[in-house]
Design a protein around this motif. Structure first.
Motif, mmCIF file in Angstrom:
data_model
loop_
_atom_site.group_PDB
_atom_site.id
_atom_site.type_symbol
_atom_site.label_atom_id
_atom_site.label_comp_id
_atom_site.label_asym_id
_atom_site.label_seq_id
_atom_site.Cartn_x
_atom_site.Cartn_y
_atom_site.Cartn_z
ATOM 1 N N ALA A 376 -11.779 -1.539 -10.414
ATOM 2 C CA ALA A 376 -11.308 -2.698 -10.248
ATOM 3 C C ALA A 376 -11.235 -3.380 -11.428
ATOM 4 N N LYS A 377 -10.184 -4.146 -11.932
ATOM 5 C CA LYS A 377 -9.100 -4.640 -11.065
ATOM 6 C C LYS A 377 -7.862 -3.591 -11.686
ATOM 7 N N GLU A 392 -2.650 -1.468 -11.454
ATOM 8 C CA GLU A 392 -3.325 -2.234 -10.745
ATOM 9 C C GLU A 392 -4.203 -1.760 -9.480
ATOM 10 N N ASP A 427 -11.479 -8.832 -13.053
ATOM 11 C CA ASP A 427 -10.844 -9.894 -12.436
ATOM 12 C C ASP A 427 -11.185 -11.242 -12.902
ATOM 13 N N TYR A 430 -11.208 -14.715 -10.387
ATOM 14 C CA TYR A 430 -12.325 -14.718 -9.621
ATOM 15 C C TYR A 430 -13.819 -14.555 -10.095
ATOM 16 N N ASN A 433 -15.080 -8.437 -9.760
ATOM 17 C CA ASN A 433 -15.183 -7.024 -9.754
ATOM 18 C C ASN A 433 -14.522 -6.518 -11.175
ATOM 19 N N TRP A 434 -15.459 -5.494 -11.570
ATOM 20 C CA TRP A 434 -15.006 -5.019 -13.022
ATOM 21 C C TRP A 434 -15.827 -3.726 -13.049
#
Length: 449
Positions: A376-377, A392, A427, A430, A433-434
């Motif tokens: 992610a992402k 992606e 991300d 927002y 997630n990483w």
């Protein structure tokens, strides 16, 4: 004289032991937590303090938490504890615990709109404010649970003609009113899946699900109190829903075992809490059994070096990697958790920019190796100064949840040393997630440093 001194010391010791025992007994008693200003501090999503909003909802006096609001328990911190509460949450009400600050804590939350589904419960560790729900997923960190619902009414199959996404139509409102169910003109209608529609009304703090059966459509009210118990001991937590004897989910916690804050949290829409009580379990007499004694395969890439953050130039990533090395940037050694997952937010304070991970793969021969990855992402993979992957994440598959078999990539390994880089962008929109998880299919003549 010596006898008198001895008796005084003995009495003093007995008094001290009795006092400690009484304190221990008091600590282990259930503490009721009324919703009052001296007990709770409520803040909105910007961190501004808000008055405590108590309302009578579904026949109980409850704490109302609007979207993004958090209620922190004042002047009390816990490490091991048992907490019970009743909750109605339209989307994701939850419990924060062992909080070190507003950006670092453990989180368990409930997806009441996923009742009976495998993602009804979720645990995630919060590092530096990220909300990595896609990284921590089933079967270990999500689980099924049944939340209380009540059937309101039934409708003929023809009501499907009135179901459209967006603001509720007058036609649908009239059909619902025929059965005594009233929604405001601003209520929203959303497709949950091919056989279920959701209706949400922020003005009235209500919602419902229309579910298709073989013979009709049934309207169900999910806004019914569900009883929840969460036990946290050491590095594990168990979650009980309705049934207080059998846990619906037991997880291995990812943050360090520390005393910290307790908070009632609401991610989206509105939530209501009542009958909140807590018991300190700090006497060490209770443990939670681990049913998942697993050893991670050596095929996983467990050790990496991580670069400082940089602003990625996708068309010039090779020269950027050269520049990072030539400028003497300090790379740090990091390790994955026991699942093989590397959550970048554990090591980087803010989710902006990109980082590079690097490792060395030694191969006895020139050969092709299959690598499985989840991320992610956005991920770029560079092998021996050649870009071999640039994509992606797929948000359509499992809503973007990260599993090691999300992608398969062929690596053309040279004999000897092979330098592998992964450039990860999180991300940024927002702040959720990483991360990455990766393993090689086989280790025939291969060694990972």
């Amino acid at each position: 004289m010596r006898t008198k001194i001895y008796m005084l010391l003995l009495c003093g010791t007995l008094f001290f032991q009795t006092s400690c025992a009484q304190k221990k007994k008091k600590d282990n008693q259930v503490q009721e937590l009324p919703f009052a200003q001296f007990q709770w501090n409520v803040v909105d999503k910007e961190g501004n303090e808000q008055p405590i909003d108590t309302v009578e909802y579904n026949d109980k006096m409850a704490l109302h938490l609007p979207k993004g609001h958090i209620a922190y328990l004042k002047n009390k911190k816990f490490k091991d504890f048992e907490i019970k509460f009743d909750v109605i949450g339209f989307v994701m009400p939850g419990l924060g615990f062992r909080g070190q600050d507003k950006e670092n804590y453990e989180l368990i939350y409930l997806r009441e709109n996923s009742s009976n589904k495998k993602d009804a419960l979720q645990y995630i560790p919060i590092f530096n404010g990220s909300l990595p729900w896609q990284l921590y997923n089933y079967p270990k960190y999500e689980a099924s649970a049944t939340f209380t619902e009540e059937k309101i009414a039934s409708f003929p199959l023809s009501i499907e003609h009135y179901l459209e996404k967006g603001v509720i139509s007058n036609s649908l409102r009239l059909k619902l009113e025929e059965k005594g169910v009233r929604y405001s003109p601003n209520a929203q209608v959303q497709l949950v899946n091919e056989r279920t529609w959701g209706i949400g009304d922020a003005e009235q703090y209500k919602g419902s699900f229309l579910r298709e059966t073989a013979t009709n459509w049934e309207l169900w009210d999910p806004n019914v109190w569900s009883h929840v118990k969460i036990i946290v001991v050491g590095d594990r937590a168990s979650v009980y829903v309705q049934d207080m004897e059998i846990p619906r989910m037991t997880v291995d916690l990812k943050r360090d075992v520390k005393t910290g804050d307790i908070s009632l949290r609401n991610q989206f829409f509105d939530a209501f809490y009542t009958n909140v009580s807590i018991k300190d379990l700090g006497d060490g007499t209770l443990s939670i059994k681990n049913n998942r004694e697993e050893v991670l395969s050596d095929n996983y890439i467990k050790k990496w070096q991580i670069s400082p953050k940089f602003i990625k130039n996708e068309n010039g990533i090779l020269s950027q990697l050269d520049s990072i090395r030539e400028n003497g940037a300090t790379w740090k050694y990091v390790e994955t958790d026991v699942d093989g997952l590397l959550n970048i937010s554990r090591f980087i304070s803010q989710m902006n920019g990109s980082v590079a991970l690097k490792t060395i793969i030694h191969s006895e021969t020139k050969q092709d190796a299959s690598m499985h990855i989840g991320y992610a992402k956005h991920l770029i993979v560079v092998l021996n100064n050649e870009v071999v992957f640039n994509k992606e994440m797929d948000m359509k598959k499992e809503e973007g949840r990260v599993f090691v078999d999300n992608e398969n990539l062929n690596l053309n390994l040279l004999q000897g040393k092979n330098e592998l880089f992964m450039i990860l962008t999180g991300d940024e929109q927002y702040q959720q997630n990483w991360g990455v998880i990766a393993k090689l299919d086989k280790l025939n003549g291969i060694q990972i440093n």
